[in-house]
Design an enzyme around this catalytic site. Structure first.
Site, PDB file in Angstrom:
ATOM      1  N   SER A 167       7.976   4.401  -4.835  1.00 28.26           N
ATOM      2  CA  SER A 167       7.928   4.712  -3.861  1.00 28.26           C
ATOM      3  C   SER A 167       6.213   4.104  -2.762  1.00 28.26           C
ATOM      4  O   SER A 167       6.169   3.927  -2.126  1.00 28.26           O
ATOM      5  CB  SER A 167       7.672   5.881  -2.758  1.00 28.26           C
ATOM      6  OG  SER A 167       9.118   6.431  -3.082  1.00 28.26           O
TER       7      SER A 167
ATOM      8  N   LYS B 174       0.371  10.728   2.918  1.00 30.04           N
ATOM      9  CA  LYS B 174       1.638  10.441   2.905  1.00 30.04           C
ATOM     10  C   LYS B 174       1.699  12.004   3.862  1.00 30.04           C
ATOM     11  O   LYS B 174       0.811  12.815   2.780  1.00 30.04           O
ATOM     12  CB  LYS B 174       2.537  10.225   1.786  1.00 30.04           C
ATOM     13  CG  LYS B 174       3.486   9.510   1.933  1.00 30.04           C
ATOM     14  CD  LYS B 174       3.813   9.317   1.170  1.00 30.04           C
ATOM     15  CE  LYS B 174       5.892   9.568   0.894  1.00 30.04           C
ATOM     16  NZ  LYS B 174       6.217   9.064  -1.069  1.00 30.04           N
TER      17      LYS B 174
ATOM     18  N   SER C 245       9.066   5.373  -0.490  1.00 34.26           N
ATOM     19  CA  SER C 245       9.507   6.693   0.846  1.00 34.26           C
ATOM     20  C   SER C 245       8.286   6.220   1.840  1.00 34.26           C
ATOM     21  O   SER C 245       8.087   6.378   2.635  1.00 34.26           O
ATOM     22  CB  SER C 245       9.815   7.261   0.230  1.00 34.26           C
ATOM     23  OG  SER C 245       8.800   7.827  -0.452  1.00 34.26           O
TER      24      SER C 245
HETATM   25  N1  GLN Z   1      13.822   4.784  -3.218  1.00 31.77           N
HETATM   26  C1  GLN Z   1      13.723   5.757  -4.804  1.00 31.77           C
HETATM   27  C2  GLN Z   1      14.545   6.699  -4.315  1.00 31.77           C
HETATM   28  O1  GLN Z   1      15.628   7.050  -2.846  1.00 31.77           O
HETATM   29  C3  GLN Z   1      12.163   6.225  -4.739  1.00 31.77           C
HETATM   30  C4  GLN Z   1      11.377   7.273  -4.228  1.00 31.77           C
HETATM   31  C5  GLN Z   1      10.401   7.853  -4.574  1.00 31.77           C
HETATM   32  O2  GLN Z   1      10.027   7.136  -5.393  1.00 31.77           O
HETATM   33  N2  GLN Z   1      10.082   8.765  -3.728  1.00 31.77           N
HETATM   34  O3  GLN Z   1      14.548   7.673  -4.293  1.00 31.77           O
END
Ligand code: GLN
Length: 477
Positions: free
Chosen positions: A178, A79, A154
């Site tokens: 995410s 990532k 994400s």
């Molecule tokens: N979808 C969540 C957010 O927008 C979690 C994102 C994540 O785990 N990095 O914050």
């Protein structure tokens, strides 16, 4: 879907025994990337030449009689918020474009130390803020199972890379879901280890008290192998756990006979799509058939997790992202004075969602509002921790859906941040408590798209969590 039938551990074994060369493994995956990456857009950069020379190095080591490790010659996708020395690391943000970290993240270092080959850096929601990878400043990633759908986020690029056969292993990060949510939406295994098990050194921080690095893989065994490689104490992360912890792989096939598993009442019911709920019921049945004692668990405050998360995470982000000032990293937009340069750089460099989070977080922390928002959210966090502690008195593991729905269409939720945030309702509580959780693919919904079941374990409960995951995987045949 996945054109490469062998698992990471099989590939590594073949490379170590010289049945295959690491170089041929890399070439095979680069060919798959060549076929469909243009449509999927899983990567911000494919490091083809670096991967080839690294693979050649591994082949040379083996020829000289050295063992490169348990991931010998296995391509991995990383990532793009994890630092990789000499490879651009962007967080899918304009503000970091062109920046090359001078060092590797610990998790990356450990993977490479085990013989893995970095094949590229994966697309993500900008600074890991989002649930669909549509917040990338570059372009969205598409779900390999159906390219009109999002891969989740994400870490959508990492999940898509594994689902598309671009790499058998990927690293993601999970601050509110995410890793687990994109794993569920793409039909792969995704693990959020206990907070503190994997070093955050070299992870570009979003919300430091919630962030955790973990693997994506096609199989539970591969995810276990990678977890054991990366979950090591690291003095460079002050929250790294120093106590010795058991590896996951040795007990993977020990089953769940007599294990008490609680289905979380508050993360089921109304908000969950019926086809997702039906798959979870099937998973419960499979665990019962394997000898687990399944009952209903209650975590009364779990439903407030989302509200607390969307105050705490932005508050921490507003502080963490202050470092992107046009002086130290990436983008600089020149202006007459330094403060004007800071503002011009941040205005041009951050996308809409990142700006929204910085404003939400700054507001929640500002004097006059701190007690009503940030402090209150922290109290809710404490309540959730206490409620889980009660549930752990009666159960060894907990279960819920990973995501309330299967993959949604590109563009479907971009205009409505609240609808997007709702994707995380089942995953955020575990980040607030620091416990371990993982998503295991369990069949498909009505639309033919993958459904993920979430298994939750108490802190450092990874070995048992993986045993249940292995049972679920085997029950699908
Ligand atoms: N979808 C969540 C957010 O927008 C979690 C994102 C994540 O785990 N990095 O914050």
């Amino acid at each position: 879907m996945n054109p490469s039938p062998t698992s990471a551990s099989q590939t590594a074994a073949a490379v170590r025994s010289k049945a295959r060369s690491a170089l041929s493994v890399v070439e095979e995956h680069l060919a798959v990337i060549g076929q469909s990456e243009e449509e999927i857009c899983a990567f911000n950069i494919v490091t083809a030449d670096k991967a080839r020379s690294r693979a050649a190095q591994i082949d040379a080591q083996i020829a000289q009689g050295h063992n490169p490790g348990p991931l010998a010659g296995v391509p991995v996708a990383i990532k793009d918020n994890l630092c990789t020395k000499g490879i651009p690391t962007t967080c899918s943000s304009r503000i970091l474009e062109g920046w090359e970290p001078p060092y590797d993240a610990t998790a990356v270092e450990l993977l490479c130390g085990a013989g893995a080959v970095i094949i590229g850096k994966t697309n993500m929601d900008e600074f890991a803020m989002g649930s669909s990878t549509e917040n990338s400043a570059f372009r969205p990633t598409r779900n390999p199972q159906d390219t009109s759908k999002v891969p989740g986020g994400s870490s959508g690029g990492s999940a898509a890379a594994v689902a598309a056969g671009f790499a058998p292993i990927a690293l993601g990060t999970d601050t509110g879901g995410s890793i687990r949510q994109p794993a569920a939406l793409c039909g792969v295994v995704g693990v959020k280890p206990t907070y503190g098990r994997v070093s955050r050194y070299g992870l570009i921080a979003f919300a430091s008290s919630l962030d955790q690095i973990g693997p994506f893989a096609n199989t539970v065994a591969d995810a276990a192998l990678v977890t054991d490689v990366i979950a090591q104490f690291d003095s460079r992360d002050s929250t790294s756990i120093s106590q010795p912890v058991a590896d996951v792989l040795p007990t993977l096939d020990h089953g769940v006979a007599g294990v008490r598993i609680g289905v979380i009442k508050e993360l089921g019911g109304k908000g969950i799509a019926p086809d997702v709920a039906a798959r979870c019921d099937q998973a419960i049945g499979a665990l019962e058939s394997a000898g687990a004692k399944v009952g209903q668990a209650s975590v009364p405050s779990a439903g407030y997790g989302l509200s607390a998360y969307y105050l705490i995470a932005p508050a921490e982000a507003s502080s963490n992202l202050a470092r992107f000032d046009g002086v130290r990293y990436g983008l600089r937009v020149d202006a007459k004075s330094t403060p004007e340069m800071n503002i011009a750089t941040r205005s041009a460099g951050f996308g809409e969602e990142v700006k929204r989070r910085i404003m939400l977080g700054t507001y929640a922390l500002s004097s006059g509002y701190y007690d009503a928002y940030y402090a209150k959210a922290q109290k809710v966090r404490t309540l959730i921790i206490a409620d889980f502690a009660k549930a752990w008195e009666d159960f060894d593991l907990l279960l819920s859906p990973t995501s309330p729905t299967t993959a949604f269409s590109l563009g479907e939720r971009t205009a409505d941040p609240m609808a997007m945030y709702m994707s995380d309702v089942c995953t955020v509580p575990v980040n607030l408590t620091g416990q371990a959780a993982m998503s295991v693919p369990y069949g498909c919904g009505q639309d033919g798209l993958p459904v993920g079941v979430q298994i939750l374990a108490p802190a450092l409960g990874e070995p048992l969590m993986f045993r249940a995951a292995a049972v679920l995987e085997a029950s699908l045949g």
